[in-house]
Design an enzyme around this catalytic site. Structure first.
Site, mmCIF file in Angstrom:
data_model
loop_
_atom_site.group_PDB
_atom_site.id
_atom_site.type_symbol
_atom_site.label_atom_id
_atom_site.label_comp_id
_atom_site.label_asym_id
_atom_site.label_seq_id
_atom_site.Cartn_x
_atom_site.Cartn_y
_atom_site.Cartn_z
ATOM 1 C CB SER A 115 -0.901 0.012 1.235
ATOM 2 O OG SER A 115 -1.547 1.260 1.392
ATOM 3 C CE1 TYR A 139 -6.285 5.455 -3.108
ATOM 4 C CE2 TYR A 139 -4.328 5.101 -1.761
ATOM 5 C CZ TYR A 139 -5.669 4.864 -2.023
ATOM 6 O OH TYR A 139 -6.383 4.038 -1.198
ATOM 7 C CB THR A 165 -6.397 2.698 -5.722
ATOM 8 O OG1 THR A 165 -5.756 1.519 -5.220
ATOM 9 C CG2 THR A 165 -7.741 2.847 -5.042
ATOM 10 C CE LYS A 236 -7.340 -2.606 -4.033
ATOM 11 N NZ LYS A 236 -8.284 -1.640 -3.445
ATOM 12 C CG HIS A 260 -11.279 1.257 -1.251
ATOM 13 N ND1 HIS A 260 -10.362 1.709 -2.180
ATOM 14 C CD2 HIS A 260 -10.778 1.590 -0.044
ATOM 15 C CE1 HIS A 260 -9.366 2.305 -1.544
ATOM 16 N NE2 HIS A 260 -9.584 2.238 -0.250
#
Length: 366
Positions: A115, A139, A165, A236, A260
């Protein structure tokens, strides 16, 4: 590797029972709920969507004396079709945080999606598990240089794919986090941005300044990302066939069907319910993966039968961390592997290639 089906599972299960240790993922969940702080538990637990009922149609008399759970993702072999999904702040669950997650995943030879919101840096994670197979979750920020710099860092470190994402133009309303006034404790940071983002003068959200995410993100940013890197790009957060088709048209290498963890849009579908239309639209042109709701080996089998190349687990990895760090993550993955192998055998499948949609029966709910 090929092995006599289930020949060592009973031995491991016997050891677990003797220790009163963990038998299924629910045991890890209960341990984590008991041992984590309320705010930490609420942060990880927020948002769950229940899928429709899916049953299996087992085949019999198929000689399942030897079984093989191996598969590939993006051309790399992994031990079974389960990896670790990107979840934030692992040091809240275990003092070594993402370094322990990386080591546990490396030991089982599967994929770990790191992450952006890690409490260990990407450099620390690579040093902890130098031979691990890793993707990086990304992101897009208002300051594109932030995203650009982390892309170059992870590519240089040997991460093998970028997971973009796309379902967080804004953070969903996470009611318990608001009630708990959730913040990282002072000794923890979002380490990938340590010294990169200026300290927030007024408000912060999940360890970085509020309004850092860019709500203007669009399909053109996929092209922008492709211009920065040679790494495969996996999207994603896709839940519809229309967006799956656009993903293929924009030249990405994979889709993770994801909601999510149910933490963003109220009223969206469970991922297993969205999977079929996306697989049918993609028609094998790129790989399709799934996260969310995987708790047993038969859950893995159902997702693979519906066309997922691999599934990824989020909360169960955190539960394993809370239980026993690296060893807990490894045990969660091993339990899922054992259960998946057993479900395969009881359904008449000797290897992953034999798993297909003929195994699936959707219950008719009245």
């Amino acid at each position: 590797m090929n092995m006599t089906a289930l020949d060592h599972i009973s031995h491991r299960e016997g050891i677990r029972c003797a220790e009163m240790a963990m038998v299924c993922l629910t045991d890890f969940e209960e341990y984590a709920k008991e041992h984590l702080s309320k705010a930490t538990w609420d942060y990880y637990a927020a948002g769950v969507l229940l899928p429709v009922l899916i049953r299996l149609r087992p085949r019999i008399l198929r000689d399942v004396s030897v079984s093989d759970t191996r598969t590939t993702v993006q051309g790399t072999e992994i031990s079974f079709p389960v990896g670790i999904a990107p979840t934030a702040f692992h040091c809240l669950a275990w003092h070594e945080g993402e370094m322990a997650t990386a080591r546990g995943t490396e030991a089982v030879n599967t994929c770990y999606i790191t992450s952006t919101y890690s409490t260990c840096s990407v450099e620390e994670i690579v040093a902890a598990a130098p031979n691990g197979y890793r993707w990086f979750q990304l992101y897009v920020y208002r300051d594109r240089k932030l995203s650009e710099s982390i892309v170059h860092r992870v590519e240089a470190l040997g991460y093998k794919a970028l997971v973009l994402t796309v379902d967080v133009p804004y953070t969903g309303k996470r009611r318990n986090d608001i009630r708990n006034q959730f913040k990282l404790p002072p000794h923890l940071k979002v380490k990938n941005f340590d010294g990169v983002i200026q300290e927030a003068a007024s408000s912060e959200e999940y360890g970085i300044p509020s309004n850092t995410l860019d709500p203007s993100i669009s399909w053109k940013d996929v092209y922008w990302l492709q211009s920065l890197t040679r790494l495969p790009i996996i999207i994603k957060g896709i839940l519809t066939k229309e967006d799956a088709e656009l993903a293929v048209e924009h030249g990405v290498q994979g889709i993770i069907v994801s909601n999510h963890g149910g933490r963003q849009l109220d009223g969206g579908p469970a991922t297993i319910d969205a999977l079929s239309e996306i697989v049918d639209t993609v028609q094998g042109r790129i790989e399709v993966y799934l996260d969310g709701g995987i708790r047993t080996g038969s859950d893995v089998l159902k997702a693979v039968a519906l066309g997922a190349k691999c599934v990824f687990i989020g909360r169960p990895a955190v539960w394993g961390l809370a239980y026993k760090g690296e060893e807990g993550v490894r045990e969660v993955l091993q339990i899922l592997n054992d259960e998946f192998r057993l479900s395969m055998a009881l359904s008449g499948c000797r290897n992953v290639a034999e798993i297909n949609r003929n195994l699936i029966q959707f219950s008719k709910l009245t």
